[in-house]
Design a protein around this motif. Structure first.
Motif, PDB file in Angstrom:
ATOM      1  N   TYR A  12       0.849  -1.186   0.000  1.00 22.29           N
ATOM      2  CA  TYR A  12       0.000   0.000   0.000  1.00 22.29           C
ATOM      3  C   TYR A  12       0.885   1.236   0.000  1.00 22.29           C
ATOM      4  CZ  TYR A  12       0.817   1.111   4.925  1.00 22.29           C
ATOM      5  OH  TYR A  12       1.395   1.474   6.112  1.00 22.29           O
ATOM      6  N   ALA A  13       0.292   2.337  -0.407  1.00 27.98           N
ATOM      7  CA  ALA A  13       1.026   3.599  -0.456  1.00 27.98           C
ATOM      8  C   ALA A  13       0.046   4.752  -0.321  1.00 27.98           C
ATOM      9  CB  ALA A  13       1.785   3.716  -1.781  1.00 27.98           C
ATOM     10  N   ALA A  14       0.581   5.897   0.058  1.00 26.98           N
ATOM     11  CA  ALA A  14      -0.233   7.105   0.101  1.00 26.98           C
ATOM     12  C   ALA A  14      -0.601   7.493  -1.331  1.00 26.98           C
ATOM     13  CB  ALA A  14       0.528   8.234   0.773  1.00 26.98           C
ATOM     14  N   ALA A  15      -1.848   7.860  -1.526  1.00 24.73           N
ATOM     15  CA  ALA A  15      -2.310   8.345  -2.828  1.00 24.73           C
ATOM     16  C   ALA A  15      -2.073   9.858  -2.896  1.00 24.73           C
ATOM     17  CB  ALA A  15      -3.789   8.016  -3.011  1.00 24.73           C
ATOM     18  N   PRO A  16      -1.969  10.414  -4.091  1.00 22.11           N
ATOM     19  CA  PRO A  16      -1.708  11.856  -4.225  1.00 22.11           C
ATOM     20  C   PRO A  16      -2.759  12.736  -3.539  1.00 22.11           C
ATOM     21  CG  PRO A  16      -1.441  10.756  -6.345  1.00 22.11           C
ATOM     22  CD  PRO A  16      -1.996   9.741  -5.384  1.00 22.11           C
ATOM     23  N   ASP A  17      -3.977  12.227  -3.395  1.00 18.41           N
ATOM     24  CA  ASP A  17      -5.053  13.029  -2.805  1.00 18.41           C
ATOM     25  C   ASP A  17      -5.162  12.877  -1.293  1.00 18.41           C
ATOM     26  OD1 ASP A  17      -6.114  10.488  -2.568  1.00 18.41           O
ATOM     27  OD2 ASP A  17      -7.876  10.874  -3.813  1.00 18.41           O
ATOM     28  N   GLY A  18      -4.157  12.230  -0.657  1.00 21.06           N
ATOM     29  CA  GLY A  18      -4.179  12.075   0.795  1.00 21.06           C
ATOM     30  C   GLY A  18      -4.838  10.786   1.272  1.00 21.06           C
ATOM     31  N   ARG A  19      -5.382  10.012   0.359  1.00 21.67           N
ATOM     32  CA  ARG A  19      -5.971   8.730   0.728  1.00 21.67           C
ATOM     33  C   ARG A  19      -4.895   7.660   0.632  1.00 21.67           C
ATOM     34  NH1 ARG A  19     -11.354   7.991  -2.612  1.00 21.67           N
ATOM     35  NH2 ARG A  19      -9.976   8.482  -4.351  1.00 21.67           N
ATOM     36  N   TRP A  20      -5.298   6.406   0.701  1.00 22.40           N
ATOM     37  CA  TRP A  20      -4.381   5.259   0.685  1.00 22.40           C
ATOM     38  C   TRP A  20      -4.807   4.294  -0.399  1.00 22.40           C
ATOM     39  CZ3 TRP A  20      -0.209   5.851   3.616  1.00 22.40           C
ATOM     40  CH2 TRP A  20      -0.289   6.823   4.612  1.00 22.40           C
ATOM     41  N   THR A  21      -3.829   3.682  -1.074  1.00 25.18           N
ATOM     42  CA  THR A  21      -4.135   2.728  -2.130  1.00 25.18           C
ATOM     43  C   THR A  21      -3.519   1.379  -1.794  1.00 25.18           C
ATOM     44  OG1 THR A  21      -4.252   4.452  -3.814  1.00 25.18           O
ATOM     45  CG2 THR A  21      -3.926   2.198  -4.593  1.00 25.18           C
ATOM     46  N   ARG A 110      -2.786 -12.604 -14.290  1.00 24.99           N
ATOM     47  CA  ARG A 110      -2.399 -11.851 -13.096  1.00 24.99           C
ATOM     48  C   ARG A 110      -3.451 -10.775 -12.885  1.00 24.99           C
ATOM     49  NH1 ARG A 110       3.214 -10.961 -10.754  1.00 24.99           N
ATOM     50  NH2 ARG A 110       2.546 -13.049 -10.245  1.00 24.99           N
ATOM     51  N   LEU A 111      -4.197 -10.906 -11.784  1.00 27.95           N
ATOM     52  CA  LEU A 111      -5.222  -9.945 -11.399  1.00 27.95           C
ATOM     53  C   LEU A 111      -4.582  -8.990 -10.399  1.00 27.95           C
ATOM     54  CD1 LEU A 111      -8.868 -10.555 -10.459  1.00 27.95           C
ATOM     55  CD2 LEU A 111      -7.375  -9.446  -8.817  1.00 27.95           C
ATOM     56  N   THR A 112      -4.600  -7.704 -10.715  1.00 29.60           N
ATOM     57  CA  THR A 112      -4.111  -6.688  -9.781  1.00 29.60           C
ATOM     58  C   THR A 112      -5.242  -5.723  -9.504  1.00 29.60           C
ATOM     59  OG1 THR A 112      -1.874  -6.850 -10.687  1.00 29.60           O
ATOM     60  CG2 THR A 112      -2.374  -4.903  -9.356  1.00 29.60           C
ATOM     61  N   LEU A 113      -5.582  -5.613  -8.238  1.00 27.00           N
ATOM     62  CA  LEU A 113      -6.597  -4.659  -7.790  1.00 27.00           C
ATOM     63  C   LEU A 113      -5.886  -3.526  -7.066  1.00 27.00           C
ATOM     64  CD1 LEU A 113      -9.417  -3.588  -6.987  1.00 27.00           C
ATOM     65  CD2 LEU A 113      -9.346  -5.190  -5.054  1.00 27.00           C
ATOM     66  N   TRP A 114      -6.173  -2.307  -7.485  1.00 28.14           N
ATOM     67  CA  TRP A 114      -5.729  -1.096  -6.796  1.00 28.14           C
ATOM     68  C   TRP A 114      -6.992  -0.517  -6.160  1.00 28.14           C
ATOM     69  CZ3 TRP A 114      -0.492  -0.018  -7.310  1.00 28.14           C
ATOM     70  CH2 TRP A 114       0.159  -0.673  -8.337  1.00 28.14           C
ATOM     71  N   HIS A 115      -7.079  -0.537  -4.840  1.00 27.01           N
ATOM     72  CA  HIS A 115      -8.269  -0.047  -4.139  1.00 27.01           C
ATOM     73  C   HIS A 115      -7.847   1.168  -3.315  1.00 27.01           C
ATOM     74  CE1 HIS A 115     -12.102  -1.083  -1.666  1.00 27.01           C
ATOM     75  NE2 HIS A 115     -11.832   0.195  -1.575  1.00 27.01           N
TER      76      HIS A 115
END
Length: 172
Positions: A12-21, A110-115
């Motif tokens: 996981y990482a911080a998203a540019p808008d301040g949320r988390w992905t 390969r299934l990749t989900l970015w939530h």
């Protein structure tokens, strides 16, 4: 008996808008076209996802995704932003953003989900929930269907152990 299988590759990482992905990756032994149908068509989607859809998600535009928890159903507005069969599906789900990528990799997809979600404390919880859902999808694709694992019912299928494992892996 529900076998949740091994944990997925996650980060996981911080998203540019301040949320988390959350990044959640699983390999499925089925072609991308079959996995795409599971992600987009209301019938197959209802057999594994935490929600039902009021329409096929394979085209851009508004939709309603209804969360199911036992006898409780909560409709949430959604918007399919991108649909590029059979490789990319991106939509909003309430305040969250989901991006599904399907990539052929030899004899697997390969299934990749970015939530992307607002609260960092929910990243491991979301990983555990998607783990159960994607496992149910995989069982359906394998021809050994299992009823959907949704809402509070997830606790009966090892959700707490999965959440603890993902919390440790993600160092949360």
């Amino acid at each position: 008996m529900f076998d949740p299988g091994p944990t997925a590759e996650v980060s996981y990482a911080a998203a540019p808008d301040g949320r988390w992905t959350l990044r959640f990756v699983r390999d499925l032994h089925h072609p991308p076209e079959r996995v795409w149908r599971m992600l987009t068509e209301p019938g197959p989607l209802s057999r594994w996802a935490p929600f039902t859809a009021d329409r096929d998600l394979g085209t851009p535009g508004p939709a309603t995704l209804t969360m199911i928890d036992g006898d409780t159903a909560q409709p949430l507005a959604a918007e399919v932003l991108r649909a590029e069969p059979p490789s990319l599906l991106e939509y909003t789900w309430g305040e969250d953003l989901l991006r599904w990528e399907l990539e052929p990799a030899g004899d697997v997809t390969r299934l990749t989900l970015w939530h992307t979600l607002a609260d960092r404390d929910f990243v491991s919880k979301v990983a555990a929930g998607w783990h159960q859902c994607v496992r149910v999808m995989e069982l359906d694709l394998d021809g050994t269907p299992h009823p959907p694992v949704r809402g509070q019912d997830a606790l009966n299928y090892g959700w707490a152990d999965l959440e603890a494992a993902y919390r440790k892996t993600l160092e949360l």
